[in-house]
Enzyme design. Sequence first.
Site, short mmCIF file in Angstrom:
data_model
loop_
_atom_site.label_atom_id
_atom_site.label_comp_id
_atom_site.label_asym_id
_atom_site.label_seq_id
_atom_site.Cartn_x
_atom_site.Cartn_y
_atom_site.Cartn_z
N ASP A 106 0.83 -1.21 0.00
CA ASP A 106 0.00 0.00 0.00
C ASP A 106 0.87 1.26 0.00
O ASP A 106 1.61 1.50 0.96
CB ASP A 106 -0.90 -0.06 1.26
N GLY B 282 -4.92 3.53 -8.16
CA GLY B 282 -5.09 3.75 -9.59
C GLY B 282 -4.13 4.76 -10.20
O GLY B 282 -4.25 5.10 -11.38
N ASP C 137 -10.41 4.27 -1.51
CA ASP C 137 -11.08 3.34 -0.61
C ASP C 137 -12.60 3.37 -0.82
O ASP C 137 -13.24 4.39 -0.56
CB ASP C 137 -10.76 3.69 0.84
C1 GAL Z 1 -5.51 2.52 2.61
C2 GAL Z 1 -5.93 1.35 1.78
C3 GAL Z 1 -6.96 0.56 2.57
C4 GAL Z 1 -6.34 0.11 3.88
C5 GAL Z 1 -5.76 1.29 4.64
C6 GAL Z 1 -4.96 0.85 5.85
O1 GAL Z 1 -4.57 3.25 1.91
O2 GAL Z 1 -6.46 1.78 0.57
O3 GAL Z 1 -7.42 -0.53 1.81
O4 GAL Z 1 -5.34 -0.83 3.60
O5 GAL Z 1 -4.91 2.06 3.82
O6 GAL Z 1 -4.41 1.92 6.54
#
Ligand code: GAL
Length: 658
Positions: free
Chosen positions: A403, A448, A469
């Site tokens: 991430d 994306g 998200d």
């Molecule tokens: C976001 C991600 C989520 C989740 C979250 C955790 O950036 O898109 O799916 O993993 O971080 O902090």
Amino acid sequence: MFATVLWSASLLFAAPASLSAAETVWLSELDLTMFRQSWGEAQRDRSVTGKTLSIAGQAYERGVGTHARSVVWLDLVGGSERFLAVVGVDDATTSDSASLAFQIAGDGRKLWDSGVLRRGQPAKTVDLEVRGVRSLMLLVTDAGDGVSYDHANWAQARFLVSGARPRTVPAPVEDVVILTPKPGPAPRINSPRVTGCRPGNPFLFRIPAQGERPMTFTANPLPAGLTLDADTGILRGTAPARGEYVVNLSARNRHGTAQSTLRIVAGDTLALTPTMGWNHWYTHYDRITDRLMREAADVMVSSGMADVGYQYVSIDDCWMNAAKHADPLRVGPHRDAEGNLLPNKHFPDMNALTEHIHRLGLKAGTYISPGPRTCAGFAGSWQHEARDARQFADWGFDLLKYDWCSYGEIAAKDPDPELVKFKKPYVLMGRLLQEQPRDIVLNLCQYGMGDVWKWGAEVGGHSWRTAGDLGFELDRIFEVALQNAEHRDWQRPGAWNDPDYIQIGYIGNAHGMGQPRPCPLTPSEQYSFMSLWCLMASPLFFSGDMGRLDEFTVNVLCNPELIEVNQDPLGQCGRVVPLADETFAMVKDLADGSKAVGLFNRGEFPATVTATWPALGFEGRYRTRDLWRQQDVGFRQESLAAPVARRGGAVFRLWRAE
Ligand code: GAL
């Protein structure tokens, strides 16, 4: 630039002489928390951004500022005579692309439609008789081009009331109808029917089969290196030499025998069908523990999810240490003296956790960021990538979600061109994972950026999030799905567009990482969610509370005929066919030559959705099956039609008949 004279209460339309209404009730006096809208909150006598309501230079003293897509329901309690308003796009929106359509419905019938209104266009006047109407709905749609910048004003909106005062109310509660038939006692072997692995790495596959236990499995011929546990249907061992192996499977119990095949492809490609599983994020956020992960794995088996193909049990963020956190058990050094990652005190033994998951025939997923910190402020992999990749393999993980999070800080100092910077951390981790003596599926999470669908596979990714998200925009599942489907040409076995997790059942509000509570989507929206994800061949990760799975949620998650569409070996993402106003079809070609067709209704009214053969590109006669109900519905020629609830969907499979 705006007129200084406010359009004020003293400029009210004169009420028609025949009207005996005694009172004016302003929409903005009512409880505005009942508005459901895609961005921000409905504002009393202000625009959605808190400014003076203004349309085409005309300012208004009263009204409600909202944002498409916006819906509010009112109970008129039989007391309202007229509804009056002036509607349009708020001047404070910063883009010329802002466009909206206002609609009003009474007792399920459309009463008024503004048509498309754009920024700067004069307001439209509403003067509507509502005598006798009980339930009124005020809707603002995005006019078909997405909701960005769609600031919408119900200016001077008011009721002329002769009796009881109107009130805003929650959207009507829909009946909870279970469509998926309960699995019978006889064995049934489900998808996936193909699995990829790398020669020489550990191999694990739990044959997904429904039916009463005890059950006895056979698998023949088994490639050298693999063994079958005949009681559980779990195949284990070492992946065979490069090649394709077709294994005949059977599952037998006292009610009968089911047969199927499994194609094992030993080569370079993993995730030959979309990954399926559970991820903790939208339920447990920064409350995740080893105990909750084990519970999820146990429930994946006991609920029957594993019997329809769910496989990965994945931890998301917050399993490491943070420098600061409200829970002291999550605070500590990121790494030991040698640089090895340290799980926090809620994860005392990672190997024991993955062993627990593997013993059930399931696979384990983990999560980290390429930046110095994860999105929630926990340890990231920056400058420890090789060590971490090795560590994940040693711990026994089978999937990594990588991430972006704080990697932006690193990218900001990197002089390379933007696209190179977007790819860089994933090129590195993709290579490192391939070097491990273990199959680890890589999920790219960077929302994306840089059109990741065009290069996600090339850097070693097996799936990539195509947007932000989804938890922040659950009311936009249709829009998010339609956007995701635009990237359909980039998808193929081993390379999947990921529109984020299935959020149904008990989930916590992503805004504020709330405790799990029943999800805000209607039953029809939940069916649409699952239908769209299956037709798009999206990774199917449930992210609701495994400890509180109810019958309805299991029914949505566990329809093997729908899942077969998702897991179809062709791996095609359905193509969108726009139909009337707010309806569309999604058509997916399947490996056996049949087609899956979803009929969807994004609108607020029930509709008969009809797709004609010219629209779908079909010819001739098709044997047709309703997949949610698992019922044959005869033959169709010329068109396919179904009554579809508001925000609902129906899915059919069609086989060409001569
Ligand atoms: C976001 C991600 C989520 C989740 C979250 C955790 O950036 O898109 O799916 O993993 O971080 O902090």
